[in-house]
Design an enzyme around this catalytic site. Sequence first.
Site, mmCIF file in Angstrom:
data_model
loop_
_atom_site.group_PDB
_atom_site.id
_atom_site.type_symbol
_atom_site.label_atom_id
_atom_site.label_comp_id
_atom_site.label_asym_id
_atom_site.label_seq_id
_atom_site.Cartn_x
_atom_site.Cartn_y
_atom_site.Cartn_z
ATOM 1 N N TYR A 146 0.917 -1.469 0.112
ATOM 2 C CA TYR A 146 0.028 -0.128 0.006
ATOM 3 C C TYR A 146 0.841 1.083 0.088
ATOM 4 O O TYR A 146 0.528 2.411 -0.342
ATOM 5 C CB TYR A 146 -0.951 -0.072 1.295
ATOM 6 C CG TYR A 146 -2.363 -0.613 1.097
ATOM 7 C CD1 TYR A 146 -2.133 -1.946 0.724
ATOM 8 C CD2 TYR A 146 -3.489 0.034 1.487
ATOM 9 C CE1 TYR A 146 -3.551 -2.785 0.672
ATOM 10 C CE2 TYR A 146 -4.476 -0.709 1.108
ATOM 11 C CZ TYR A 146 -4.483 -2.013 0.921
ATOM 12 O OH TYR A 146 -5.758 -2.511 0.791
ATOM 13 N N LYS A 195 3.040 -15.324 2.757
ATOM 14 C CA LYS A 195 3.092 -15.890 1.618
ATOM 15 C C LYS A 195 4.575 -16.411 1.436
ATOM 16 O O LYS A 195 5.407 -16.163 0.649
ATOM 17 C CB LYS A 195 2.531 -15.268 0.402
ATOM 18 C CG LYS A 195 2.572 -15.893 -1.119
ATOM 19 C CD LYS A 195 1.435 -17.053 -1.016
ATOM 20 C CE LYS A 195 1.636 -17.867 -2.484
ATOM 21 N NZ LYS A 195 0.556 -19.061 -2.292
ATOM 22 N N ASP A 227 -3.354 -18.159 1.061
ATOM 23 C CA ASP A 227 -4.257 -18.934 0.219
ATOM 24 C C ASP A 227 -5.181 -19.712 1.231
ATOM 25 O O ASP A 227 -6.302 -20.148 1.114
ATOM 26 C CB ASP A 227 -3.571 -19.555 -1.143
ATOM 27 C CG ASP A 227 -2.376 -20.278 -0.937
ATOM 28 O OD1 ASP A 227 -1.886 -20.122 0.106
ATOM 29 O OD2 ASP A 227 -1.746 -20.765 -1.759
ATOM 30 N N ASP A 251 -6.278 -6.790 4.558
ATOM 31 C CA ASP A 251 -7.667 -6.229 3.770
ATOM 32 C C ASP A 251 -8.505 -7.025 3.360
ATOM 33 O O ASP A 251 -9.628 -7.091 3.404
ATOM 34 C CB ASP A 251 -6.921 -5.103 2.823
ATOM 35 C CG ASP A 251 -8.168 -4.510 1.940
ATOM 36 O OD1 ASP A 251 -9.184 -4.206 2.793
ATOM 37 O OD2 ASP A 251 -7.958 -4.335 0.602
ATOM 38 N N ASP A 255 -12.314 -8.764 4.877
ATOM 39 C CA ASP A 255 -13.587 -8.841 3.950
ATOM 40 C C ASP A 255 -14.276 -10.132 4.155
ATOM 41 O O ASP A 255 -15.460 -10.354 4.520
ATOM 42 C CB ASP A 255 -13.325 -8.325 2.902
ATOM 43 C CG ASP A 255 -13.924 -6.838 2.428
ATOM 44 O OD1 ASP A 255 -13.343 -6.084 3.484
ATOM 45 O OD2 ASP A 255 -14.024 -6.389 1.267
HETATM 46 C C1 IPM Z 1 -10.325 -1.051 4.024
HETATM 47 C C2 IPM Z 1 -10.525 -0.658 2.758
HETATM 48 C C3 IPM Z 1 -9.232 0.473 2.681
HETATM 49 C C4 IPM Z 1 -8.121 -0.334 2.617
HETATM 50 C C5 IPM Z 1 -9.561 0.906 1.049
HETATM 51 C C6 IPM Z 1 -10.756 1.985 0.764
HETATM 52 C C7 IPM Z 1 -8.201 1.948 0.913
HETATM 53 O O1 IPM Z 1 -10.468 -1.457 1.724
HETATM 54 O O2 IPM Z 1 -10.315 -0.108 5.219
HETATM 55 O O3 IPM Z 1 -10.312 -2.206 4.286
HETATM 56 O O4 IPM Z 1 -7.808 -1.109 1.737
HETATM 57 O O5 IPM Z 1 -7.349 -0.338 3.668
HETATM 58 MG MG MG Z 2 -10.907 -3.195 2.536
#
Ligand code: IPM
Ligand code: MG
Length: 360
Positions: A146, A195, A227, A251, A255
């Site tokens: 990032y 990884k 993975d 990240d 999710d």
């Molecule tokens: C999160 C989001 C952010 C990230 C994006 C919007 C830059 O996806 O906070 O998880 O990847 O950190």
């Molecule tokens: Mg995110």
Amino acid sequence: MDYNVAVIPGDGIGPEIVREACRVLDAVGTKYGHGFHYTQVLMGGASIDATGVPLTDEALATAKASDSVLLGAVGGKVGESSWYELPPNLRPEAGLLSIRKGLGLFCNLRPALLFPQLKNACPLKDEIIGEGFDFVVVRELTGGVYFGERKTVTEGGVRRAIDTMPYDENEIRRIARWAFEVAMKRGKRVVSVDKANVLDTSRLWRQVVAETAMEYPEVALSDMLVDNAAMQIVRDPKQFDVVLTENMFGDILSDEASMVTGSIGMLASASLGAGKLGLYEPSHGSAPDIAGQDKANPIATILSAAMMLRYSFDLVQEADAVEAAVSQVLDAGYRTVDIMSEGCKLIGTKEMGEQIAKRI
Ligand code: IPM
Ligand code: MG
């Protein structure tokens, strides 16, 4: 006590969900005798529209001077919003990355907890869910790909893009310590995700995490390839207590973790650094397609405000009260559309906030 909270509503559903989190904080203030004083701060698309940049120096300074920061979400729809015609460093998400970096918030905690009331919203089979699961992703937040150097060039008529993923041992050690500290207060198990079969950064990560583990003899450490971790989260999420990982893997896995808890609308997050100042935001995005329609689930933001009470202000009882109120509202059968199931009462963003606030 009085607390100064910088509030960043942001874009999309951000203003709606933050409003409800502030409503709940106000209820906590009334009940327990605290004053939460809010200063509105612009970031993301809202800041671009007003100032031309996603985070001004003044906005960052206001955040820095506050006791803590509460954030909704930033960003719009790529391809639809004119924000995405700007160079990448001027887009909404750049504001988020700058504030994390600017405040030195290298540690991102994302708890993945299945509320038993939401079993029906969990896409996993009953035999996998069992008695439920409760783990936390500890994501490194200010390093890796990032923040590494990147460029896009055209060489001999061929377009070429390069992102780099740097990590030094100090960055790895400090986030590893956080993970072990969190584990000491929980189940004393850390799974470090990397990884290492491909990446040098992961091989260094694995070594430094193992070295750091010596400081925490009570914590059981194991390593897992990313993975495989993605697969294990849906195969058997109960196996995890603390998942430690680098920025991009965290990240993605967070999710995934949020989805198995029933909805991404439930997952809170805290970004912390060396001091008490933290940034608290839901793990989900700005959901521009449902913005302004009173449909968004404010619970992730409300639970983020609870994390603020716990981590930045050491108000443990108050944080417990917010979490208990969320649980009671779910018990009472109230649901926003993302977690709706048969026999429950469908309500909007505002009513969800009100129902939680009145149970504080
Ligand atoms: C999160 C989001 C952010 C990230 C994006 C919007 C830059 O996806 O906070 O998880 O990847 O950190
Ligand atoms: Mg995110």
